[in-house]
Design an enzyme around this catalytic site. Structure first.
Site, short mmCIF file in Angstrom:
data_model
loop_
_atom_site.label_atom_id
_atom_site.label_comp_id
_atom_site.label_asym_id
_atom_site.label_seq_id
_atom_site.Cartn_x
_atom_site.Cartn_y
_atom_site.Cartn_z
N ASP A 185 0.83 -1.38 -0.05
CA ASP A 185 -0.08 0.00 -0.04
C ASP A 185 0.83 1.30 -0.03
OD1 ASP A 185 -1.64 2.07 0.52
OD2 ASP A 185 -2.99 1.24 1.95
N HIS A 186 1.27 1.82 -1.26
CA HIS A 186 2.03 2.68 -1.36
C HIS A 186 2.09 3.74 -0.37
CE1 HIS A 186 -0.63 4.84 -3.99
NE2 HIS A 186 0.19 6.07 -3.74
N HIS A 248 -5.84 2.74 1.80
CA HIS A 248 -4.97 3.97 2.41
C HIS A 248 -5.51 4.51 3.22
CE1 HIS A 248 -3.03 3.39 -1.73
NE2 HIS A 248 -3.93 4.18 -2.38
#
Lengths: 502, 502
Positions: A185-186, A248
């Site tokens: 999950d960047h 996010h």
């Protein structure tokens, strides 16, 4: 703390080599790691896709990607040549067995040449439907079979609901050990997000205040200026809740709300995050519509550009009920957070891009000044600006005791001259070093789905019930205000440095 | 909050009109109040001194003083002419009865002309030996006999020890009501000092941390670059403890350590301050020498200028035992502050000027990061910079989890374009408006003397015992370090913006 491992030769395989992610993010990140001496001495990057491709042309595309998207600007010719000598384009259909037979041969050659088993990183930069296919290919051919040194990196979405996520996790779990699976999950690799743990747990002054006695509400908002762009097909079957909140925003909430782990170990940190998700109140039936507002953008203007309405976007159904905006009020029902609402807000086609976490403190009990004293606020800005700002009351200089809210800011840009590493740099290095701290463990994914499933279910049952609309270029539907009142009337906070000019 | 009174005509009388204070501070302050429309429509300024003086020349001196010392730069001709038309030079010996008879006539004329009793402010800008003489003259001639509208302003020193202070307060108390007596400590009028109360009590996040559970120590330091200059005669009979600690530094300590008053009323605020002084631990005998370090400067160099040693200064005894430097460790023995040292430091002929309050927080109990985590620190800078800075740990941008202390700053200069009022402007306006909040009540003065008396007594008994020396242009004697270890090794903090360059 992370310790530097003796770097093994590393073989990095990217599935989906012709995709946007590879060109915009992965290769620029690998190149920056290379120029900063973070890649091992010996490495190779295998880039697999099903299209026929001249390797020289392909490398030209990658170079163009670096020049356009790297935080460090254009590549230097010599460095690029040295780096790109390690890149190999492999034409291969993920659905054909020979692709993996070929890959197997190449990986073994790499090890043979280096006279030791190297690290292997397999990056699934593909559409989700290929995940199981590629995983199976790797598994059957024993290409990714060293639990200590072979790792796969999977991009979201991790399933489309709880059942499919469980199925995917089960599938991967049969073929790899959990510690080989890096679910990326960047957002978690962003510098400002990584800093939240440091900020909370390395500073004694915040933890005593970090609870329902002192905090009024917490707002986590991710505003996007863009619409669905070319992703209409994917997006229309997904929506903002799946696309943003489930991953996010819930992950940001975990970092903000988690207890301090006993030590900086990946499993303890991930335990602490899962623990937050387990305590999130689950809504059902009516409570969904009371606590979660969804909406869809209609035609409008963003930044002077005319924008289509969502239902007019390519590959989107003209009768689509998919939400492009969510405002949700969650509660973490534990001792620390009892009664404190967490407002999670996200939307597309909003007036501007801004990812901001707001910690709003309660009113002071002291009533010795005029009534217009504002409560303290801590604002952590993740993008576009990286900064931490604190809003506090101060005497206005002058001959009367008048108060005004002023801001203390800490800005990364002002404090540090070097540019901040991209999330993908941090995360790729973590995978190479075998540090899963910032990646999603299977139970994190599952528990995040458990939070959103009742909402998805209620919406599925009532596709058009309380589906609101907002004009592109506005901050969302009026109905979202109902949710956040009386706490605030700002749906999306901006970085303090923008909202308070000096 | 202060309410604006309907402004009566005001008659301001300055005793000691030819002195430095009048020229450098009082008249520039009154002029700035005038230009900002803070003086009443009708006012007069009587300037009394014993020297013969041509009024035009005298006004020329005042104008030169404004042009040199006012924060707003040079006076505008028209404004100065209008303002100075209200200034009258009166030659008069404070020791002669006719001076007061003359003054009485003039004050009554002023009221007659205005057809109402105006406010009267009598400013004692004189050597301390004239205070009782002038007070007696005012009293006998009934010039300052309206408790509601007639006020005297007395400059420090308020006595030279507890007995003389009590005697002076008793003397004034027989002739005026306490509410007519404004004992000025100009430090309390400084913008940054006034802001401390706002900062502490209008912000919810600080009070919960403002106690011995979270605070390790508090340091209040006033460093002066100048030596005794032309004040050697006065200074040699006074010393740093009387000249700085007994008033400015103890008052700063009161503002930092006080409890929140129930409302913003002068008497409640002054009660809260006195309450701090009453709880300060009194040292006797050996404890004095253990907790209070004194020293005297010897010849050296400050800012490239050669400086005489203190004993070589004009009007200073070559065998003087007077201290020009004090480092004291005090304790406020109440529930809030049990065990927290308050380091009060001041000295002359130091490398630079800086008045700074440091709130040092304890170490975080969390041990999840490397060992080099620094504790949080709040730094309130009073001069030369006006700023509030907060030092906290943050992740250093980069691919490893490394921490570093960084600063959030709030700077008045950056936040506000207008210059900040001088302390004397704020204080003179308060006197005109009858607001004694920032002035010293008799019992504040007495209790401050009670704190320092045992120290003065011990030193008097042992004039040379542990009298240390430091070279002009250094930060003080090494012995002061003994006192502050193991808390810190910085005797005088600098504003955060200077100690942490960006």
């Amino acid at each position: 703390m992370k310790e530097k491992k003796t770097p093994l030769p590393a073989l990095i395989t990217i599935f989906g080599a012709k995709g946007d992610l590879t060109r915009r993010k992965l290769v620029p990140a690998l190149y920056n790691l290379y120029t900063a001496n973070h890649l091992p001495q010996t490495f190779a990057i295998f880039c697999i896709d099903y299209l026929a491709n001249n390797e020289k042309d392909f490398k030209g595309e990658l170079l163009a990607g670096i020049n356009e998207f790297s935080r460090n600007g254009k590549a230097q010719q010599k460095q690029w040549e040295d780096f790109s000598a390690n890149i190999f384009y492999i034409q291969g259909d993920f659905q054909k067995p020979e692709t993996f037979a070929d890959l197997k041969g190449r990986t073994e050659n790499f090890d043979k040449q280096n006279k030791q088993r190297g690290a292997r990183l397999f990056y699934f930069a593909t559409a989700p439907r290929f995940i199981e296919i590629i995983a199976e290919g790797l598994y059957k051919n024993k290409i990714c079979n060293s639990p200590a040194q072979h790792r796969i990196v999977v991009e979201k979405p991790f399933g489309t609901d709880l059942a499919s996520a469980k199925k995917l996790n089960f599938f991967l779990g049969k073929r790899f050990e959990e510690k080989q699976v890096y679910r990326i999950d960047h957002y978690l690799g962003k510098e400002a997000v990584q800093n939240i743990m440091a900020f909370r747990f390395a500073n004694y002054v915040f933890e005593p205040l970090w609870n329902n006695k002192f905090i009024d509400y917490i707002q986590i908002s991710v505003a996007e200026e863009v619409g669905v762009e070319k992703r209409g097909g994917y997006y229309d079957s997904s929506g903002a809740l799946r696309d943003m909140i489930q991953n996010h925003l819930l992950q940001l909430m975990c970092i903000v709300a988690m207890d301090c782990p006993a030590s900086y170990k990946a499993e303890l940190i991930r335990d602490a995050k899962v623990n937050v998700l387990k305590h999130v109140r689950r809504y059902s039936g009516r409570d969904v519509f009371k606590n979660v507002v969804r909406a869809q953008y209609t035609a409008g203007t963003v930044d002077d550009r005319p924008m289509k309405g969502y239902r007019q976007e390519e590959q989107v159904s003209p009768k689509s009920a998919t939400e492009t905006f969510v405002a949700a009020k969650f509660f973490v029902d534990n001792k620390r957070w009892k009664g404190v609402p967490f407002f999670l807000m996200t939307g597309k086609s909003l007036p501007r891009q801004a990812s901001v976490i707001t910690i709003q403190f309660k009113d002071s009990p002291n009533r010795i000044f005029k009534d217009d004293v504002e409560s303290n606020r801590l604002v952590i800005s993740i993008q576009p600006e990286l900064e931490i700002g604190f809003l506090f009351e101060s005497k206005v200089p002058g001959l009367e005791m008048n108060l005004k809210s002023v801001a203390m800011d800490f800005s990364y840009q002002q404090a540090y001259s070097q540019s901040v590493p991209e999330a993908y740099e941090a995360l790729l290095l973590d995978v190479l070093e075998g540090d899963p701290t910032l990646f999603m463990r299977a139970d994190q994914v599952d528990n995040a789905w458990k939070v959103v499933m009742p909402i998805l279910d209620a919406w599925k049952k009532n596709p058009l019930k309380q589906l609101y609309f907002y004009k592109a270029g506005t901050w969302g539907p009026g109905e979202a205000m109902r949710l956040i009142k009386p706490y605030t009337d700002v749906l999306f906070q901006l970085p303090l440095s923008e909202s308070h000019g000096s």
